[in-house]
Design an enzyme around this catalytic site. Structure first.
Site, PDB file in Angstrom:
ATOM      1  N   CYS A 144       0.821  -1.208   0.000  1.00  0.00           N
ATOM      2  CA  CYS A 144       0.000   0.000   0.000  1.00  0.00           C
ATOM      3  C   CYS A 144       0.857   1.261   0.000  1.00  0.00           C
ATOM      4  O   CYS A 144       1.355   1.690   1.043  1.00  0.00           O
ATOM      5  CB  CYS A 144      -0.921  -0.018   1.213  1.00  0.00           C
ATOM      6  SG  CYS A 144      -1.833   1.503   1.409  1.00  0.00           S
ATOM      7  N   CYS A 147      -0.420   4.118   2.212  1.00  0.00           N
ATOM      8  CA  CYS A 147      -0.174   3.989   3.652  1.00  0.00           C
ATOM      9  C   CYS A 147       1.294   4.242   3.979  1.00  0.00           C
ATOM     10  O   CYS A 147       1.612   4.845   4.994  1.00  0.00           O
ATOM     11  CB  CYS A 147      -0.512   2.582   4.141  1.00  0.00           C
ATOM     12  SG  CYS A 147      -1.944   1.861   3.393  1.00  0.00           S
ATOM     13  N   ASP A 148       2.188   3.750   3.131  1.00  0.00           N
ATOM     14  CA  ASP A 148       3.595   3.667   3.530  1.00  0.00           C
ATOM     15  C   ASP A 148       4.564   4.510   2.713  1.00  0.00           C
ATOM     16  O   ASP A 148       5.734   4.629   3.070  1.00  0.00           O
ATOM     17  CB  ASP A 148       4.057   2.201   3.469  1.00  0.00           C
ATOM     18  CG  ASP A 148       3.199   1.319   4.363  1.00  0.00           C
ATOM     19  OD1 ASP A 148       2.763   1.811   5.410  1.00  0.00           O
ATOM     20  OD2 ASP A 148       2.962   0.150   4.008  1.00  0.00           O
TER      21      ASP A 148
END
Ligand code: NAP
Length: 322
Positions: A144, A147-148
């Site tokens: 992701c 997200c990261d």
């Protein structure tokens, strides 16, 4: 225990659209939305792991995936849907009203009963199947970018895959990374032409064609990727500190094995409409769709499942009275 009219399992675009429609039909749906996690079987589903959604009608400027899902949820709640932030651990579709468990799956009695169930558990990101993935997920390895990606400022990153997801992740990651290498097992991309054009035009993106990942290197965190040329069998190591795997998806159907008909790939079989093989159980969204897999088609099928459910409950009530 009083049975609910309808329980909706899953809270992506399909589940929450089904919630909006069944709530507006006065069926007081209960949505069991899942629990927060870093994978796509979390509340809101795969769009929680997406960046900009540019193709959802009604948002000409685009909208971030999590913002879109927050709006879906707000709309469902506004019309009276109950939402439970838990994971379903077991279902029993062998008799009606159906049983749905959250928490201990061994408990003798289900947590909830419902006359109808809508399954909208979606699909999740596939992994490569390497032992190192278990060790390094969350330590430089991710599925992701939204997200990261932030953690990889000024890093060199590899993205595995050749579809729209891989290119979308790669393009997003160029905001942070100094260089993004897309590792693809063929020399032709599966992604749509528009995404290909964007990726080819981005100076930070390079392609490693005809290569597969044999291993991800690093004990505590990612230090590189061992790749192999599938044409020459030549192995080499790419010095990257981040790896994003974007190679497709697997439907979340383990819960329903032995109860609902599914294809060998795990996708639920539906039809006519959103009906499953169990009378009173309907399915919508990516859990039964490996062809279109778009937020808008998932939402559309959620609407269909709600209407199918409403009609089915009405017919069942008439049959009971008659
Ligand atoms: P996908 O289209 O199935 O592509 C998966 C890619 O990963 C393929 O290129 C495939 O290679 C590769 N792959 C699969 N297994 C692999 C393995 N074990 N090792 C190495 N490579 C592997 O999946 P997706 O990209 O997640 O997209 C799914 C659907 O969502 C598509 O319909 C897509 O259009 C849609 N989507 C749209 C957008 C957008 O419109 N912005 C964004 C994301 C996704 P091969 O090509 O050789 O099979």
């Amino acid at each position: 225990m009083q049975a609910r009219n309808v329980i909706i399992i899953g809270s992506g675009p399909a589940g929450l659209t089904a919630a909006i429609y069944t709530a507006r039909a006065n069926l007081a749906p209960l949505v069991i939305e899942g629990e927060p996690s870093s994978t796509s079987d979390q509340p809101g589903g795969q769009l929680m792991l997406t960046t900009e959604v540019e193709n959802f009608p009604g948002f000409p400027e685009g909208i971030m995936g999590p913002d879109l899902m927050a709006r879906f949820r707000e709309q469902a709640v506004r019309f009276g849907a109950d939402i439970l932030t838990e994971k379903v651990s077991r279902v029993d579709f062998s008799s009606r009203p159906f049983g749905v468990w959250v928490g201990d799956p061994q408990a003798a009695e289900p947590t909830y009963r419902a006359h109808a169930v809508i399954v909208s558990t979606g699909a999740r990101a596939l992994m490569l199947g390497l032992e190192s993935e278990q060790r390094l997920l969350g330590h430089g390895l991710s599925t992701c970018a939204t997200c990261d990606g932030f953690f990889f400022r000024e890093h060199e990153i590899a993205v595995v895959g050749g579809g729209d997801s891989a290119l979308e992740e790669a393009l997003f990651l160029t905001k942070f990374a100094t260089k993004v290498t897309i590792i693809h097992r063929r020399e032709e991309l599966r992604a749509s032409k528009i995404m290909q054009e964007r990726a080819f035009a981005n100076p930070k993106i390079e392609f490693l064609w005809n290569h597969v990942v044999d291993d991800i290197v690093g004990e505590q965190s990612v230090e590189g990727v061992r790749v192999r040329n599938v044409l020459t069998d030549e192995a080499s190591t790419l010095g990257v500190t981040g790896v994003f795997v974007a190679i497709g998806h697997q439907p979340n159907t383990d819960l329903f094995k032995g109860q609902l008909h599914m294809e060998d790939s795990g996708y639920l079989v539906t039809g006519p409409g959103t009906a499953t093989n169990v009378d009173g159980v309907f399915a919508c969204g990516d859990v039964q769709d490996h062809t279109y897999r778009q937020a808008i088609t998932a939402a559309g099928s959620g609407c269909m499942a709600a209407i199918d459910t409403e009609r089915w409950l009405e017919a069942a009530a008439h049959a009971a009275i008659g």
